[in-house]
Write a protein that holds these residues in place. Structure first.
Motif, mmCIF file in Angstrom:
data_model
loop_
_atom_site.group_PDB
_atom_site.id
_atom_site.type_symbol
_atom_site.label_atom_id
_atom_site.label_comp_id
_atom_site.label_asym_id
_atom_site.label_seq_id
_atom_site.Cartn_x
_atom_site.Cartn_y
_atom_site.Cartn_z
ATOM 1 N N SER A 50 -7.123 -11.164 -0.877
ATOM 2 C CA SER A 50 -7.719 -11.571 0.393
ATOM 3 C C SER A 50 -8.723 -10.569 0.938
ATOM 4 N N ILE A 51 -8.714 -9.328 0.442
ATOM 5 C CA ILE A 51 -9.624 -8.312 0.964
ATOM 6 C C ILE A 51 -10.821 -8.060 0.044
ATOM 7 N N LEU A 52 -10.949 -8.813 -1.030
ATOM 8 C CA LEU A 52 -12.046 -8.589 -1.978
ATOM 9 C C LEU A 52 -13.361 -9.137 -1.443
ATOM 10 N N THR A 53 -14.450 -8.479 -1.816
ATOM 11 C CA THR A 53 -15.797 -9.007 -1.540
ATOM 12 C C THR A 53 -16.493 -9.206 -2.883
ATOM 13 N N THR A 54 -17.344 -8.255 -3.284
ATOM 14 C CA THR A 54 -17.984 -8.383 -4.608
ATOM 15 C C THR A 54 -17.108 -7.798 -5.708
ATOM 16 N N ASP A 55 -15.914 -7.379 -5.386
ATOM 17 C CA ASP A 55 -14.980 -6.873 -6.400
ATOM 18 C C ASP A 55 -14.759 -7.917 -7.488
ATOM 19 N N THR A 56 -14.526 -7.439 -8.702
ATOM 20 C CA THR A 56 -14.219 -8.354 -9.801
ATOM 21 C C THR A 56 -12.725 -8.430 -10.085
ATOM 22 N N CYS A 57 -11.947 -7.550 -9.431
ATOM 23 C CA CYS A 57 -10.504 -7.548 -9.685
ATOM 24 C C CYS A 57 -9.780 -6.921 -8.501
ATOM 25 N N THR A 58 -8.481 -7.200 -8.411
ATOM 26 C CA THR A 58 -7.659 -6.555 -7.398
ATOM 27 C C THR A 58 -7.356 -5.122 -7.824
ATOM 28 N N LYS A 59 -6.961 -4.312 -6.852
ATOM 29 C CA LYS A 59 -6.701 -2.890 -7.102
ATOM 30 C C LYS A 59 -5.369 -2.533 -6.461
ATOM 31 N N GLU A 60 -4.322 -2.462 -7.260
ATOM 32 C CA GLU A 60 -2.971 -2.224 -6.767
ATOM 33 C C GLU A 60 -2.285 -1.180 -7.627
ATOM 34 N N THR A 61 -1.385 -0.432 -7.021
ATOM 35 C CA THR A 61 -0.625 0.555 -7.773
ATOM 36 C C THR A 61 0.627 0.929 -6.998
ATOM 37 N N CYS A 62 1.553 1.610 -7.663
ATOM 38 C CA CYS A 62 2.765 2.086 -6.997
ATOM 39 C C CYS A 62 3.398 3.183 -7.840
ATOM 40 N N TYR A 63 3.833 4.234 -7.169
ATOM 41 C CA TYR A 63 4.556 5.326 -7.823
ATOM 42 C C TYR A 63 5.851 5.581 -7.063
ATOM 43 N N ALA A 64 6.803 6.219 -7.750
ATOM 44 C CA ALA A 64 8.081 6.573 -7.137
ATOM 45 C C ALA A 64 8.398 8.028 -7.421
ATOM 46 N N THR A 65 9.162 8.636 -6.516
ATOM 47 C CA THR A 65 9.643 9.998 -6.712
ATOM 48 C C THR A 65 11.003 10.124 -6.044
ATOM 49 N N GLU A 66 11.594 11.300 -6.101
ATOM 50 C CA GLU A 66 12.886 11.527 -5.455
ATOM 51 C C GLU A 66 12.733 12.530 -4.323
ATOM 52 N N ILE A 67 13.281 12.181 -3.178
ATOM 53 C CA ILE A 67 13.333 13.068 -2.014
ATOM 54 C C ILE A 67 14.798 13.139 -1.575
ATOM 55 N N ASP A 68 15.368 14.333 -1.547
ATOM 56 C CA ASP A 68 16.787 14.495 -1.189
ATOM 57 C C ASP A 68 17.687 13.588 -2.026
ATOM 58 N N GLY A 69 17.309 13.373 -3.279
ATOM 59 C CA GLY A 69 18.103 12.527 -4.157
ATOM 60 C C GLY A 69 17.915 11.040 -3.938
ATOM 61 N N LYS A 70 17.068 10.650 -3.007
ATOM 62 C CA LYS A 70 16.786 9.246 -2.722
ATOM 63 C C LYS A 70 15.466 8.853 -3.386
ATOM 64 N N THR A 71 15.395 7.630 -3.902
ATOM 65 C CA THR A 71 14.156 7.139 -4.493
ATOM 66 C C THR A 71 13.191 6.723 -3.396
ATOM 67 N N VAL A 72 11.999 7.260 -3.454
ATOM 68 C CA VAL A 72 10.939 6.949 -2.501
ATOM 69 C C VAL A 72 9.780 6.308 -3.246
ATOM 70 N N HIS A 73 9.312 5.185 -2.721
ATOM 71 C CA HIS A 73 8.182 4.487 -3.328
ATOM 72 C C HIS A 73 6.936 4.638 -2.458
ATOM 73 N N ILE A 74 5.794 4.738 -3.118
ATOM 74 C CA ILE A 74 4.501 4.744 -2.430
ATOM 75 C C ILE A 74 3.603 3.733 -3.137
ATOM 76 N N GLY A 75 3.217 2.677 -2.414
ATOM 77 C CA GLY A 75 2.391 1.616 -2.996
ATOM 78 C C GLY A 75 1.012 1.587 -2.361
ATOM 79 N N GLY A 76 0.044 1.110 -3.110
ATOM 80 C CA GLY A 76 -1.312 1.051 -2.587
ATOM 81 C C GLY A 76 -2.036 -0.206 -3.001
ATOM 82 N N VAL A 77 -2.937 -0.660 -2.124
ATOM 83 C CA VAL A 77 -3.832 -1.770 -2.438
ATOM 84 C C VAL A 77 -5.187 -1.409 -1.850
ATOM 85 N N ALA A 78 -6.252 -1.720 -2.572
ATOM 86 C CA ALA A 78 -7.583 -1.325 -2.107
ATOM 87 C C ALA A 78 -8.608 -2.372 -2.485
#
Length: 411
Positions: free
Chosen positions: A158-186
């Motif tokens: 929904s946010i694309l203009t002249t883009d030819t593809c979507t741009k998404e990603t996600c990484y995870a890490t551990e903080i205090d033994g808890k899984t933390v996710h960080i996701g992105g869309v551009a």
């Protein structure tokens, strides 16, 4: 469930992850008929108030949605949602543009049963055209945020203009033994140049972090990532990186003295680097991603400045498109970068092939360099031998299609 791949230390890349992957986030996107066919309206929502941080374009002409978003964040440093449209930028529209941005915010708040100051607004598209509010406002009422991959992808579309593809990603890490996710869309394809670009990037995380520390992290990382990409030398009126952290991972609050602060920073930077490279790779008409790596500069800031100057050189970009291993265009850009250098100590390599050593030309295989320049990813390495400063920048080649796309942008 999305699969994951270990990337660095405890950091993992989530193969099918996006902004919906962190706990407590939903997304949606639809075709509100602002554009002829493609999706053009979307929303990201947090189940609970989320710490908010943002970085905006440095263009002195700024679109109304940026001012509305600043106001929402300043009211309490937290947000619950961001609504975004593509097709029209709502830039340079005077008082009516400001009113339309507020109407988008208010309608989204009403639809989601939120306070208006819980909502951020973003727009991208053609400057100087009024938003089609007769389509956008009913569209907002129809958005149904969900926690699944299809919903996240619908927002990405929904946010694309002249883009030819979507741009998404996600990484995870551990903080205090808890899984933390960080996701992105551009989104981002053209009119892109530091600082920032015709670029929108939205980052979600379930990390527990106060707004001031989140802003500190985002500002620092933006300087090394989003501010290191260039497509065509133009800086837009609507650019924004917005980060939401809702604390749903359940760990102790993050701060620079926390033992896992580095894990968080590395993971957030991975997301921002990948988003930056996705944007650069999808430059209007581009056929190649160009990465410039500078070492041996007096400072990291100097290295980054030189890297951006090289990757932004139109002559270098056209040489890459033409697969011409003309290292003279690289050293020329170094020379006018504004950084103090020693003209006698410069190394330049195109891919693995050294072309200049201590500012003396090196015999190299033109055929081998040409073969490297024919790849989808082109790497240029520079060593100034002046210090410990390092920096990277990303861009793309400049092609005939760039002219074709922009010559007919409104037609």
């Amino acid at each position: 469930m999305a699969s994951s791949t270990t990337v660095k230390g405890c950091m993992q890349k989530i193969a099918d992850g996006s902004v919906h992957t962190p706990a407590g986030f939903k997304a949606a996107g639809l075709h509100a008929k602002v554009k002829r066919k493609r999706k053009d309206l979307g929303v990201i929502v947090s189940d609970v108030p989320a710490s908010a941080a943002a970085v905006y374009t440095l263009n002195q002409i700024q679109a109304a949605p940026l001012d509305v978003t600043r106001e929402s964040i300043a009211a309490g440093d937290t947000l619950r949602a961001v609504v975004a449209n593509s097709g029209q930028a709502n830039a340079c529209m005077g008082k009516v543009g400001v009113a339309d941005a507020y109407d988008m915010r208010d309608q989204t708040a009403q639809a989601l049963n939120l306070d208006p100051l819980d909502v951020a607004v973003a727009s991208t598209g053609t400057i100087g055209e009024r938003l089609q509010m007769e389509n956008i406002l009913p569209g907002i009422a129809q958005l149904q945020p969900e926690t699944n991959r299809a919903a996240a992808n619908a927002f990405a579309e929904s946010i694309l203009t002249t883009d030819t593809c979507t741009k998404e990603t996600c990484y995870a890490t551990e903080i205090d033994g808890k899984t933390v996710h960080i996701g992105g869309v551009a989104k981002g394809s053209g009119m892109i140049h530091p600082n920032m670009a015709t670029m929108l990037s939205f980052v979600t995380t379930d990390a527990n972090i106060a707004p001031d520390y989140l802003q500190q992290a985002l500002s620092e990382i933006t300087d090394r990532t989003y501010n290191r990409i260039t497509i065509d030398g133009d800086t837009s009126t609507n650019d924004m990186v917005l980060t939401l952290a809702n604390g749903q991972a359940g760990h102790e609050p993050l701060h620079p003295g926390h033992p896992d602060w580095t894990h968080f920073m590395q993971t957030l930077e991975c997301v921002c680097i990948e988003q930056s490279k996705q944007i650069a790779r999808d430059g209007e008409g581009a056929t190649k991603l160009v990465e410039v790596n500078v070492q041996g500069a007096p400072t990291d800031e100097d290295a980054g400045k030189i890297a951006k100057q090289i990757v932004g050189s139109d002559l270098l970009k056209t040489a890459v498109f033409g697969t011409d291993g003309n290292w003279g265009r690289v050293i020329c850009a170094i020379g006018y970068s504004g950084v103090t250098i020693d003209p006698e100590t410069i190394d330049i390599a195109i891919g693995p092939y050294m072309t200049l050593s201590q500012s003396e030309p090196v015999d190299f295989s033109e055929e081998a360099v040409t073969a490297h320049l024919q790849q989808d990813e082109v790497f240029i390495d520079v060593n100034l031998h002046l210090g410990d400063g390092t920096g990277k920048a990303w861009g793309c080649d400049l092609t005939y299609d760039y002219v074709r796309i922009n010559a007919g942008y409104r037609t």
